[in-house]
Design an enzyme around this catalytic site. Structure first.
Site, short mmCIF file in Angstrom:
data_model
loop_
_atom_site.label_atom_id
_atom_site.label_comp_id
_atom_site.label_asym_id
_atom_site.label_seq_id
_atom_site.Cartn_x
_atom_site.Cartn_y
_atom_site.Cartn_z
N LYS A 83 0.86 -1.18 0.00
CA LYS A 83 0.00 0.00 0.00
C LYS A 83 0.90 1.23 0.00
O LYS A 83 1.78 1.37 0.86
CB LYS A 83 -0.85 -0.04 1.26
CG LYS A 83 -2.18 0.65 1.15
CD LYS A 83 -2.90 0.45 2.47
CE LYS A 83 -4.33 0.83 2.42
NZ LYS A 83 -4.90 0.85 3.77
C1 E4P Z 1 -8.11 1.83 3.64
O1 E4P Z 1 -7.44 0.96 3.14
C2 E4P Z 1 -7.85 2.46 4.96
O2 E4P Z 1 -7.18 1.55 5.77
C3 E4P Z 1 -9.10 2.84 5.71
O3 E4P Z 1 -10.26 2.51 4.99
C4 E4P Z 1 -9.09 4.18 6.32
O4 E4P Z 1 -10.32 4.42 6.94
P1 E4P Z 1 -10.58 5.57 8.01
O5 E4P Z 1 -10.83 6.84 7.29
O6 E4P Z 1 -11.79 5.10 8.76
O7 E4P Z 1 -9.34 5.65 8.88
#
Ligand code: E4P
Length: 232
Positions: A83
């Site tokens: 990522k």
């Molecule tokens: C996506 O891969 C992220 O890990 C995640 O969806 C972030 O979400 P949040 O805005 O609730 O922290």
């Protein structure tokens, strides 16, 4: 649309994977920072449990650092997807990692322009954050729709992940718009189970069946007979 779980918790993945609905998982540094234990072990365990792509995020800011971390994360397990946060440096790292056949999930994408750049750099997945867009009064469904439309119109093969999912309605919106994946926290996945008519219906079936005790006896015997013939 495939469902991923968005978590750093092995216990949550164990629970939800047992439902048979998970095609993958996403973690991020904030989610992993909440957990005890070695992050590498957590990522490996999640990979084994979901048996599909599991995103593990780089934290360096320069392309060289991101590439080095990405290569190391990928070696943790064959299911690891690297990522990479969106930025010009992230695009350079994405280009290098995908050229080395390492799948990348480009994260922190908030516009169709960013999504097109991520796809251009070769990202396998592009994560658009719904909840964080809604938090600043930008219509997340509108942005996601634009991304999906741009990708379809241009024959882009990168897959759209609806991320930062805060409630079950986000999941429905993502599916209706044609996102390939929604990555969903365990809390929201549990909320997706619920419907008062299901609970009431199951309770009524149980009560009606129990009003005929001989039926219960018949079914128990049927199960026991089958168990004794198959164990022979
Ligand atoms: C996506 O891969 C992220 O890990 C995640 O969806 C972030 O979400 P949040 O805005 O609730 O922290």
């Amino acid at each position: 649309m495939r469902l991923f779980i968005d978590t750093g918790s092995v216990a949550e993945v164990e629970e939800i994977a047992s439902w048979g609905i998970l095609a993958g998982a996403t973690t991020n540094p904030s989610l992993l920072a909440k957990e005890d234990g070695d992050p590498g072990e957590i990522i490996r365990r999640i990979c084994d449990l979901v048996g599909g792509p599991v995103s593990a995020e780089v934290v360096s800011r320069d392309p060289e650092g991101m590439i080095a971390e990405g290569r190391a994360l990928r070696e943790l397990h064959e299911h690891v997807t690297v990522k990479v946060p969106f930025s010009s440096e992230g695009l350079a790292a994405t280009h290098a990692l995908t050229a080395a056949a390492i799948p990348v999930n480009m994260t922190l994408v908030f516009s169709a322009n960013q999504a097109l750049l991520a796809a251009g750099a070769g990202a396998t997945y592009v994560s658009c954050f719904m909840g964080r867009l809604d938090d600043i009064s930008v219509d997340s469904g509108g942005v996601l729709a634009e991304i999906v439309e741009c990708f379809r119109a241009g024959g882009v093969t990168s897959q759209v992940i609806a991320a930062s999912v805060r409630h079950p309605e986000h999941v429905i919106t993502a599916a209706q718009l044609g996102c390939e994946i929604a990555t969903v926290p365990a809390k929201v996945l549990r909320q997706m189970l619920e419907h008062p008519l299901t609970t009431a219906g199951a309770e009524r079936f149980r009560r009606d069946w129990e009003s005929r005790p001989e039926f219960g006896e018949w079914l128990r015997t049927l199960v026991e007979e089958r168990a004794s013939t198959t164990s022979r």
